[in-house]
Design an enzyme around this catalytic site. Structure first.
Site, PDB file in Angstrom:
ATOM      1  CG  HIS A 191       2.167  -8.372   0.368  1.00 24.12           C
ATOM      2  ND1 HIS A 191       2.045  -9.888   0.924  1.00 24.12           N
ATOM      3  CD2 HIS A 191       2.051  -7.422   1.732  1.00 24.12           C
ATOM      4  CE1 HIS A 191       1.141  -9.318   1.881  1.00 24.12           C
ATOM      5  NE2 HIS A 191       1.009  -8.484   2.029  1.00 24.12           N
ATOM      6  CB  SER A 222      10.980   3.055   4.690  1.00 27.13           C
ATOM      7  OG  SER A 222      12.051   3.019   4.091  1.00 27.13           O
ATOM      8  CG  ASP A 230      -1.923  -0.778   1.136  1.00 26.56           C
ATOM      9  OD1 ASP A 230      -2.017  -1.736   0.351  1.00 26.56           O
ATOM     10  OD2 ASP A 230      -2.504  -1.164   2.214  1.00 26.56           O
TER      11      ASP A 230
END
Length: 263
Positions: free
Chosen positions: A142, A228, A86
């Site tokens: 992911h 980050s 995201d």
């Protein structure tokens, strides 16, 4: 004058020990009391979290939370490159002769970003995405493809902020900060997932603290212990981006970034 002062203060605070202290606080039992305030301050969608706020032991435990199953559906098709996180797109475009151009006004070479890895030659005319995770975002990373790990490398470095100020006003932070790089071979070629540490990021960790040999698309790869950036690279001639993506767009993990294909 103010810009130079802010840069100086950032330089002074970019030592790893500062982030270690922040990490220690976020991992302390005391930090549990800060979770509701933190969630409210950043507008975090707590209804998406796998557990209730009361079940998280520390602020760091909450920050690295998993989501309820099914909230991030994966784009259909093995030939679709997935967003690994995201995030907000803060940079994207073709890599030109080994150079990533104009990320907030600065250029980066693959030599610097990939720490002179032999793999860099594969990406010389590939495509890149710079994906920024704010404190509001879900912070697990992911796999964007189904494939197997070719190599993994940890690159020590600074912990400059990778937000808008850091990318604009600090010198090439993406290649000066500490990085965890995973090269994944897939059906159509190879991708490089570059996890870039940042100010107050106590660490970047692989799931279960190990590098897996194989990854399913959408499977957990790693996580940040504070906000980050991920730089995602595709190798030369294997990727065509979606034509409706632009800088500043928000993308969700599992969303299609474009089409993978053979060279």
């Amino acid at each position: 004058m103010m810009k130079r002062l802010l840069r100086l203060l950032t330089e002074l605070s970019s030592r790893k020990w500062v982030s270690k202290i922040a990490g220690a606080v976020a991992s302390s039992r005391f930090s549990r009391k800060l979770i509701p305030t933190f969630a409210k301050s950043y507008g975090i969608h707590i209804d998406e979290a796998e557990k209730s706020l009361q079940e998280y032991e520390t602020l760091n435990d909450f920050f690295t939370r998993r989501l309820k199953p099914g909230l991030r559906p994966l784009a259909v098709g093995e030939d679709k490159l997935l967003s690994p996180v995201d995030s907000m797109i803060t940079g994207m475009g073709p890599i030109e002769d080994g150079t990533i151009l104009n990320v907030k006004g600065q250029d980066y070479t693959l030599d610097e970003l990939l720490n002179r890895s032999p793999h860099r030659q594969k990406y010389k005319h590939g495509f890149y995405f710079v994906l920024y995770l704010s404190p509001t975002d879900y912070h697990r990373i992911h796999s964007p493809v189904t494939g197997h790990t070719v190599e993994s490398e940890y690159v020590p470095g600074k912990v400059y902020p990778v937000n808008d100020f850091g990318l604009k006003h600090m010198r090439r932070v993406l290649s000066r900060n500490e990085r965890l790089i995973t090269y994944i071979r897939h059906e159509y070629g190879e991708v490089s997932v570059v996890k870039v540490g940042a100010l107050n990021v106590s660490s970047i960790r692989y799931v279960d603290d190990k590098v897996n040999a194989n990854y399913e698309r959408g499977g957990e790869l790693a996580y940040f212990e504070f906000g980050s950036t991920v730089v995602l690279l595709t190798d030369t001639g294997t990727f065509t981006p979606r034509d409706n993506l632009k800088l500043g767009d928000k993308v969700k993990m599992g969303e299609e970034l474009g089409q993978l294909h053979t060279k």
